[in-house]
Enzyme design. Sequence first.
Site, PDB file in Angstrom:
ATOM      1  N   LYS A  14     -10.721  -1.122  10.751  1.00 34.09           N
ATOM      2  CA  LYS A  14     -10.511  -2.686   9.384  1.00 34.09           C
ATOM      3  C   LYS A  14     -11.218  -3.802  10.477  1.00 34.09           C
ATOM      4  O   LYS A  14     -11.346  -4.810   9.558  1.00 34.09           O
ATOM      5  CB  LYS A  14      -9.579  -2.656   9.081  1.00 34.09           C
ATOM      6  CG  LYS A  14      -8.858  -1.940   7.642  1.00 34.09           C
ATOM      7  CD  LYS A  14      -8.197  -1.734   7.089  1.00 34.09           C
ATOM      8  CE  LYS A  14      -7.523  -0.806   6.752  1.00 34.09           C
ATOM      9  NZ  LYS A  14      -8.354  -0.453   5.317  1.00 34.09           N
ATOM     10  N   GLN A  39      -4.339  -5.554   6.611  1.00 32.40           N
ATOM     11  CA  GLN A  39      -5.403  -6.104   6.103  1.00 32.40           C
ATOM     12  C   GLN A  39      -5.317  -8.270   6.780  1.00 32.40           C
ATOM     13  O   GLN A  39      -6.245  -8.993   6.152  1.00 32.40           O
ATOM     14  CB  GLN A  39      -5.136  -6.580   4.510  1.00 32.40           C
ATOM     15  CG  GLN A  39      -5.213  -5.255   3.891  1.00 32.40           C
ATOM     16  CD  GLN A  39      -6.685  -4.923   3.863  1.00 32.40           C
ATOM     17  OE1 GLN A  39      -7.816  -5.578   4.128  1.00 32.40           O
ATOM     18  NE2 GLN A  39      -7.128  -3.809   4.114  1.00 32.40           N
ATOM     19  N   CYS A  46      -4.930   2.118  -3.615  1.00 32.74           N
ATOM     20  CA  CYS A  46      -3.331   2.713  -2.688  1.00 32.74           C
ATOM     21  C   CYS A  46      -2.350   2.090  -3.354  1.00 32.74           C
ATOM     22  O   CYS A  46      -1.509   2.275  -2.366  1.00 32.74           O
ATOM     23  CB  CYS A  46      -3.711   3.148  -1.558  1.00 32.74           C
ATOM     24  SG  CYS A  46      -5.367   4.698  -1.188  1.00 32.74           S
ATOM     25  N   HIS A 103       1.094  -0.928   0.278  1.00 35.30           N
ATOM     26  CA  HIS A 103      -0.219   0.195  -0.107  1.00 35.30           C
ATOM     27  C   HIS A 103       0.662   1.486  -0.749  1.00 35.30           C
ATOM     28  O   HIS A 103       2.412   0.604   0.472  1.00 35.30           O
ATOM     29  CB  HIS A 103      -0.606   0.281   1.075  1.00 35.30           C
ATOM     30  CG  HIS A 103      -1.685   0.910   1.227  1.00 35.30           C
ATOM     31  ND1 HIS A 103      -1.829   1.852   2.007  1.00 35.30           N
ATOM     32  CD2 HIS A 103      -3.177   0.922   1.617  1.00 35.30           C
ATOM     33  CE1 HIS A 103      -3.226   3.343   1.678  1.00 35.30           C
ATOM     34  NE2 HIS A 103      -3.935   2.232   1.406  1.00 35.30           N
ATOM     35  N   ASP A 146       3.051  -4.648   8.489  1.00 33.40           N
ATOM     36  CA  ASP A 146       1.661  -3.646   7.702  1.00 33.40           C
ATOM     37  C   ASP A 146       0.429  -4.733   7.782  1.00 33.40           C
ATOM     38  O   ASP A 146       0.644  -5.850   7.051  1.00 33.40           O
ATOM     39  CB  ASP A 146       1.951  -2.796   7.032  1.00 33.40           C
ATOM     40  CG  ASP A 146       0.695  -2.709   6.628  1.00 33.40           C
ATOM     41  OD1 ASP A 146      -0.071  -3.060   7.195  1.00 33.40           O
ATOM     42  OD2 ASP A 146       0.273  -1.869   5.408  1.00 33.40           O
TER      43      ASP A 146
END
Length: 406
Positions: A224, A201, A364, A121, A198
């Site tokens: 999220k 997700q 993105c 991202h 990261d």
Amino acid sequence: MKNIQEIRAQFPILNTMVNQKPLIYLDNAATSQKPLSVLNAIGDYYKSLNANVHRGIHTLSQEATTAMEESRKKVQHFIHAAHAHEIIFTYGTTDAINLISRGLEGVLTSNDEVIISELEHHSNIVPWQMLCEKTQSKLRYIPLLDNGTLDMEEFDKILNENTKLVAVNHVSNALGVINPIEDIINKAHQFGAWVMVDGAQSIPHLQIDVQQLNADFYVFSGHKMYGPTGTGVLYGKEEILNQLNPYRGGGEMIHTVSMEKSTYADLPFKFEAGTPHIAGNIALGNAIDFMNEVGMEFIHTHEQELLKYALDELSQIKEIEIYAKHAPRSGAISFNFNKKGVHSSDVGMILDKLGIAVRTGHHCCQPIMSRFGIPGTVRASFAVYNTTEEVDELIKGVKFAIQMLN
């Protein structure tokens, strides 16, 4: 709470009508919807507990502080961190990554290298570009293979004794690909490099144990994972966080202040300048309670069943191409129509008229789209409240869009 209809009943927004159609929300990779427990927690804070934290001796301040620190402990246990003070409240994944990158300004030198991947991202690309420009260190990246996975052979080649940090996502927001994060961490540590994961997700879909992963940093957003927007978490190993300088100065993060010099507070407050998103941080704990009540194993199993069903059904439509079709995945499927001149946004607008919310565009992730030579994709992303019946409606909608766009 294992019954899908009972779970769906916790989300008032799922009763919404869009274009005279029942809402089918398949944009969970962008943000998930919020259960009643989270919505109520936000309202309850402002109705009965509204006070600043860590600064007052009066009752409301003490109770607000206790509630927010209890939420910090819930995050700690949810990701299996060793200490609560290794949990830094941020305003999201982007904020957490910037906190780390700015903190590394005093650590990196022109001899050091940072490795990211082509699967990232923008939030996990731009901060490292800025850092490397400022420190004159070198930024390298792991290329993306045609099948949507990372070129791990190339990673082995670029990893070296000058590598200071490897920053990669656990799950791709654009393609849904699960990266071999354990392998990446183990290899990086052999060269003494730190690894930042990261987890924006992965945190809604996978059971995360930061100690088992041995991640040096793990970052994610609350919105999220059924929590409020404007909330997030930076987990970092205590000994590493203590080496970083804070990049925000102000109230709460200080130990002493004089007109000549200031000293900083201990973890976690060293990185939490100013009044935090108190209501959001408290409600994030309620989101974790919800996920624990449903059960991460149940969430993962249900979502994997939805993904498999959707992949099987979409694969039967010859007019579309699915990206990273055979890669390990979680949360999302990205696809496009084969017909030239059909943009993903065309498909998204038709699906929206049918009440189906998907994401279109580059997500993105412009380097990914450039790698595949496309402007964007249609992305359907799932949460625990989605159903096979909704997947059926998505398939009908895709077929309808094919007819409309032919």
